[in-house]
Motif scaffolding. Sequence first.
Motif, PDB file in Angstrom:
ATOM      1  N   PRO A   1       0.833  -1.210   0.000  1.00  0.00           N
ATOM      2  CA  PRO A   1       0.000   0.000   0.000  1.00  0.00           C
ATOM      3  C   PRO A   1       0.870   1.264   0.000  1.00  0.00           C
ATOM      4  N   ALA A   2       0.283   2.356  -0.417  1.00  0.00           N
ATOM      5  CA  ALA A   2       0.980   3.644  -0.348  1.00  0.00           C
ATOM      6  C   ALA A   2       1.125   4.056   1.112  1.00  0.00           C
ATOM      7  N   THR A   3       2.269   4.580   1.449  1.00  0.00           N
ATOM      8  CA  THR A   3       2.492   5.094   2.800  1.00  0.00           C
ATOM      9  C   THR A   3       2.096   6.570   2.840  1.00  0.00           C
ATOM     10  N   ARG A   4       1.977   7.097   4.033  1.00  0.00           N
ATOM     11  CA  ARG A   4       1.667   8.521   4.191  1.00  0.00           C
ATOM     12  C   ARG A   4       2.752   9.359   3.517  1.00  0.00           C
ATOM     13  N   ALA A   5       4.011   8.980   3.681  1.00  0.00           N
ATOM     14  CA  ALA A   5       5.122   9.736   3.097  1.00  0.00           C
ATOM     15  C   ALA A   5       5.045   9.737   1.568  1.00  0.00           C
ATOM     16  N   LEU A   6       4.747   8.594   0.977  1.00  0.00           N
ATOM     17  CA  LEU A   6       4.641   8.519  -0.476  1.00  0.00           C
ATOM     18  C   LEU A   6       3.496   9.397  -0.988  1.00  0.00           C
ATOM     19  N   ARG A   7       2.356   9.334  -0.314  1.00  0.00           N
ATOM     20  CA  ARG A   7       1.224  10.165  -0.736  1.00  0.00           C
ATOM     21  C   ARG A   7       1.531  11.654  -0.594  1.00  0.00           C
ATOM     22  N   ALA A   8       2.432  11.997   0.333  1.00  0.00           N
ATOM     23  CA  ALA A   8       2.813  13.398   0.529  1.00  0.00           C
ATOM     24  C   ALA A   8       3.935  13.822  -0.418  1.00  0.00           C
ATOM     25  N   GLY A   9       4.381  12.899  -1.301  1.00  0.00           N
ATOM     26  CA  GLY A   9       5.398  13.253  -2.275  1.00  0.00           C
ATOM     27  C   GLY A   9       6.818  13.184  -1.756  1.00  0.00           C
TER      28      GLY A   9
ATOM     29  N   GLU B   1      -4.878  -2.757   7.726  1.00  0.00           N
ATOM     30  CA  GLU B   1      -6.083  -3.596   7.678  1.00  0.00           C
ATOM     31  C   GLU B   1      -6.371  -4.066   6.257  1.00  0.00           C
ATOM     32  N   ARG B   2      -6.304  -3.156   5.287  1.00  0.00           N
ATOM     33  CA  ARG B   2      -6.558  -3.536   3.888  1.00  0.00           C
ATOM     34  C   ARG B   2      -5.522  -4.537   3.393  1.00  0.00           C
ATOM     35  N   ALA B   3      -4.259  -4.295   3.732  1.00  0.00           N
ATOM     36  CA  ALA B   3      -3.186  -5.191   3.293  1.00  0.00           C
ATOM     37  C   ALA B   3      -3.337  -6.566   3.908  1.00  0.00           C
ATOM     38  N   ALA B   4      -3.625  -6.630   5.200  1.00  0.00           N
ATOM     39  CA  ALA B   4      -3.782  -7.923   5.868  1.00  0.00           C
ATOM     40  C   ALA B   4      -4.962  -8.693   5.289  1.00  0.00           C
ATOM     41  N   SER B   5      -6.033  -7.984   5.000  1.00  0.00           N
ATOM     42  CA  SER B   5      -7.210  -8.622   4.421  1.00  0.00           C
ATOM     43  C   SER B   5      -6.891  -9.193   3.039  1.00  0.00           C
ATOM     44  N   LEU B   6      -6.206  -8.414   2.220  1.00  0.00           N
ATOM     45  CA  LEU B   6      -5.885  -8.859   0.868  1.00  0.00           C
ATOM     46  C   LEU B   6      -4.847  -9.973   0.885  1.00  0.00           C
ATOM     47  N   ALA B   7      -3.780  -9.808   1.653  1.00  0.00           N
ATOM     48  CA  ALA B   7      -2.746 -10.843   1.706  1.00  0.00           C
ATOM     49  C   ALA B   7      -3.336 -12.150   2.220  1.00  0.00           C
TER      50      ALA B   7
END
Length: 188
Positions: free
Chosen positions: A11-19, A33-39
Amino acid sequence: MTTRITLLCVPATRALRAGHFPADDPLEPEALERAASLAGSLGLADLALRSPERCARQTAAHPSASEEAAALREADHGRWRGLSLKAVAAAEPEALNAWLSDPGCPAPGGESLLAMIERVGHWFEHFRWPAGHVLVIAHASAIKAMLLRALDLPPPAYRQIDVAPLARIGLSRHQDLWRLRLGSDGPA
């Protein structure tokens, strides 16, 4: 013998989304949560591999059940690590322009795009892929480099591939020929 690989982008991290350039950033609780669900929904793989970064460890449903593959690490951005693109553009516009326009130009003290593509591609080509299902959790950059090697594409094609956070991409190999599978409902 057939090898099926599911490439799962972190998933994108906060830092990546902030550029910001990556700096072994953690995932936010919602992304965890999303990553654990998908993995977890990918089923039990015969082998699970991941890049060494914290967000890849966190993306793995059970990090201890996955093997770290050092070659899958994110590109080394040298002294720009953790800095915002905006700050680098203000402080070092010529260096940033050279890095953006020339894939052979490394970030100061870091690694060039071509070097990262070669590192990941070499690992992909020489890894002893077992028969069965393999889950690979990595950054978009490593996934794009693996796709270049699997599909025998030239390095300039790297910039023509977009891999979204939490994207799943399937590859399968039979008789030394890799096939790309998109849009599957389950493991590749």
